[in-house]
Design a protein around this motif. Sequence first.
Motif, PDB file in Angstrom:
ATOM      1  N   TYR A  39      -1.183   8.914  13.854  1.00  0.00           N
ATOM      2  CA  TYR A  39      -0.891   8.014  12.738  1.00  0.00           C
ATOM      3  C   TYR A  39      -0.692   6.545  13.136  1.00  0.00           C
ATOM      4  O   TYR A  39      -1.152   5.626  12.454  1.00  0.00           O
ATOM      5  CB  TYR A  39       0.361   8.541  12.018  1.00  0.00           C
ATOM      6  CG  TYR A  39       1.177   7.487  11.348  1.00  0.00           C
ATOM      7  CD1 TYR A  39       0.751   6.918  10.147  1.00  0.00           C
ATOM      8  CD2 TYR A  39       2.354   7.027  11.926  1.00  0.00           C
ATOM      9  CE1 TYR A  39       1.486   5.927   9.553  1.00  0.00           C
ATOM     10  CE2 TYR A  39       3.091   6.025  11.329  1.00  0.00           C
ATOM     11  CZ  TYR A  39       2.653   5.479  10.148  1.00  0.00           C
ATOM     12  OH  TYR A  39       3.370   4.484   9.563  1.00  0.00           O
ATOM     13  N   ALA A  85       0.469   5.047   1.408  1.00  0.00           N
ATOM     14  CA  ALA A  85      -0.435   5.643   2.405  1.00  0.00           C
ATOM     15  C   ALA A  85      -0.143   7.122   2.652  1.00  0.00           C
ATOM     16  O   ALA A  85       0.314   7.493   3.725  1.00  0.00           O
ATOM     17  CB  ALA A  85      -0.323   4.856   3.709  1.00  0.00           C
ATOM     18  N   PRO A  86      -0.400   7.947   1.672  1.00  0.00           N
ATOM     19  CA  PRO A  86      -0.106   9.375   1.869  1.00  0.00           C
ATOM     20  C   PRO A  86      -1.190  10.064   2.704  1.00  0.00           C
ATOM     21  O   PRO A  86      -2.344   9.643   2.714  1.00  0.00           O
ATOM     22  CB  PRO A  86      -0.125   9.930   0.442  1.00  0.00           C
ATOM     23  CG  PRO A  86      -1.109   9.054  -0.277  1.00  0.00           C
ATOM     24  CD  PRO A  86      -0.969   7.675   0.337  1.00  0.00           C
ATOM     25  N   SER A  87      -0.779  11.094   3.400  1.00  0.00           N
ATOM     26  CA  SER A  87      -1.743  11.963   4.070  1.00  0.00           C
ATOM     27  C   SER A  87      -2.093  13.073   3.083  1.00  0.00           C
ATOM     28  O   SER A  87      -1.193  13.695   2.532  1.00  0.00           O
ATOM     29  CB  SER A  87      -1.118  12.577   5.321  1.00  0.00           C
ATOM     30  OG  SER A  87      -0.706  11.547   6.189  1.00  0.00           O
ATOM     31  N   ARG A 111       0.842  -1.196   0.000  1.00  0.00           N
ATOM     32  CA  ARG A 111       0.000   0.000   0.000  1.00  0.00           C
ATOM     33  C   ARG A 111       0.870   1.236   0.000  1.00  0.00           C
ATOM     34  O   ARG A 111       2.011   1.236   0.457  1.00  0.00           O
ATOM     35  CB  ARG A 111      -0.980  -0.011   1.176  1.00  0.00           C
ATOM     36  CG  ARG A 111      -0.528   0.542   2.538  1.00  0.00           C
ATOM     37  CD  ARG A 111       0.748  -0.005   3.075  1.00  0.00           C
ATOM     38  NE  ARG A 111       1.009   0.274   4.472  1.00  0.00           N
ATOM     39  CZ  ARG A 111       1.715   1.325   4.954  1.00  0.00           C
ATOM     40  NH1 ARG A 111       2.234   2.204   4.142  1.00  0.00           N
ATOM     41  NH2 ARG A 111       1.893   1.465   6.258  1.00  0.00           N
ATOM     42  N   ARG A 145       8.607   1.760   2.963  1.00  0.00           N
ATOM     43  CA  ARG A 145       8.527   3.183   3.292  1.00  0.00           C
ATOM     44  C   ARG A 145       9.899   3.712   3.672  1.00  0.00           C
ATOM     45  O   ARG A 145      10.874   2.956   3.712  1.00  0.00           O
ATOM     46  CB  ARG A 145       7.511   3.415   4.416  1.00  0.00           C
ATOM     47  CG  ARG A 145       7.806   2.668   5.699  1.00  0.00           C
ATOM     48  CD  ARG A 145       6.617   2.799   6.668  1.00  0.00           C
ATOM     49  NE  ARG A 145       6.850   2.087   7.909  1.00  0.00           N
ATOM     50  CZ  ARG A 145       5.934   1.937   8.864  1.00  0.00           C
ATOM     51  NH1 ARG A 145       4.727   2.432   8.712  1.00  0.00           N
ATOM     52  NH2 ARG A 145       6.218   1.283   9.971  1.00  0.00           N
ATOM     53  N   HIS A 148      10.758   6.016   9.183  1.00  0.00           N
ATOM     54  CA  HIS A 148       9.725   5.262   9.894  1.00  0.00           C
ATOM     55  C   HIS A 148      10.273   4.066  10.676  1.00  0.00           C
ATOM     56  O   HIS A 148       9.491   3.299  11.248  1.00  0.00           O
ATOM     57  CB  HIS A 148       8.660   4.761   8.907  1.00  0.00           C
ATOM     58  CG  HIS A 148       7.672   5.815   8.505  1.00  0.00           C
ATOM     59  ND1 HIS A 148       6.697   6.278   9.344  1.00  0.00           N
ATOM     60  CD2 HIS A 148       7.530   6.512   7.354  1.00  0.00           C
ATOM     61  CE1 HIS A 148       5.980   7.196   8.727  1.00  0.00           C
ATOM     62  NE2 HIS A 148       6.461   7.373   7.523  1.00  0.00           N
ATOM     63  N   ASP A 161      -4.515   8.451   4.193  1.00  0.00           N
ATOM     64  CA  ASP A 161      -4.374   8.614   5.646  1.00  0.00           C
ATOM     65  C   ASP A 161      -4.925   9.978   6.068  1.00  0.00           C
ATOM     66  O   ASP A 161      -4.173  10.930   6.298  1.00  0.00           O
ATOM     67  CB  ASP A 161      -2.896   8.465   6.052  1.00  0.00           C
ATOM     68  CG  ASP A 161      -2.465   6.998   6.149  1.00  0.00           C
ATOM     69  OD1 ASP A 161      -3.256   6.117   5.763  1.00  0.00           O
ATOM     70  OD2 ASP A 161      -1.334   6.750   6.616  1.00  0.00           O
TER      71      ASP A 161
END
Length: 442
Positions: A185, A8-10, A6, A203, A207, A42
């Motif tokens: 998050y 998963a951008p904000s 996936r 990612r 992270h 996100d």
Amino acid sequence: MTIRTRFAPSPTGMLHVGNIRTALHNWLWAQAQGGEFWLRIDDTDAERSEERFVDAIRADLAWLGLTIAGEERQSARFALYEARFAALRDAGRVYPAYETAQELDLKRKIAAGRGLPPVYDRAALALSDAERASFEAAGVKPHWRFKLDHAAPIVWDDLIRGPQKFDAATMSDPVIRRADGSWLYMLPSAIDDAEMGITHVVRGEDHVSNTALQLQMFDAMGVAPPAFAHEALLVGSEGKLSKRLGSLGVAHFREVGIEPEAVRALLARIGTSLPVEPLVETQALVESFDFAKFGRAPARFDEAELTGLNAKIVHQLDFEHVADRLPAGMGAAEWSAVRPNLQTIAEAADWWGVIEGPIVAERDLADADFLAAAARAAESLDWAGDPWHALTAALKAETGRSGKALFLPLRRALTGREHGPDMKALLPLIGRERAIARLSPE
Ligand code: GLU
């Protein structure tokens, strides 16, 4: 088991080249494994998330050719988080904390003054029921922390970084939910990765410590964690995390004529031991994608390298691929003639202007007779064959000129330029009438 990744951008801004690279690697890995690539928006932060950014993210992925198997939105999944949260709370893995931001800040300063790391002291965990009740009675709403298991070692084999080890006792219990009930998050992401059946999380290495915390969350929820690949960050060509990179995105690439193929070819390979190559098709990028080839040093993004790669990509694009972006009337023959001279597809219009005319050509007085001879020769040429060869051969025989003295005045008169596509391909497209007119004395 279906391999599932996936991105998963904000949706709090436009995607930048660093995000795009992460998305691409998730996509490439899914493709390489015959799996699925998902988009997860996100958007738990309602205040900072904007619908226009959600639309832009989808449009950017589509432009890049990163097809998605489906999309989830965190804002539509609050009930799920609520349920998992309640279970973790009942199991004693999340606990309420009542400190204000100022109090926490003071604690950090005191720790720093003693030369200690800023690890949360778990004071909230030590509160008695009566103390908690008095906070509640005073109307103080708690925020919530996830209780790390200090006894459990945190280890994983990172697909890029190799074996990783963290000691939970040196980490703060992460805040997972604010006093107003909104989510941070960390926990929703772990819940979604579990619920969506994500098998691989690719990612940035920023992270890594989040992963350590999230591994304990997966464990607390009783679900197997995905595999993790943390890639070294992207830096500018000068070797620093540049501000400019944060604003470079698809909008800019489109504006300066960079093709998605070039973006993919570059971002797939920088930071790896594989060479950057002008690969138009994704298949070669997919087949060569390998986490083991990723280095630990930051990947360098050089816009000049992208521009150069883009030209090499443009030189390979078929007419069908570009037809709708060419000026009306420009055909396959024109495209193939000018293609090797382009940096961007948009530049094809300049050469179409040269073919169609009118052009402005400066004539050297010393070439007047030569060009007059050329105009006469052009009248009697066989235009169906190779007129450029016929023209230059006839003029060479007639005038004794050769090399640059032969070719350059002709190119100038016929195109108005000093350089350009191969005249052998260009002259038939300019055609007999226009060529004679351009060669003839004014
Ligand atoms: N929304 C998070 C971010 O943009 C996702 C990180 C992740 O891939 O888990 O940083």
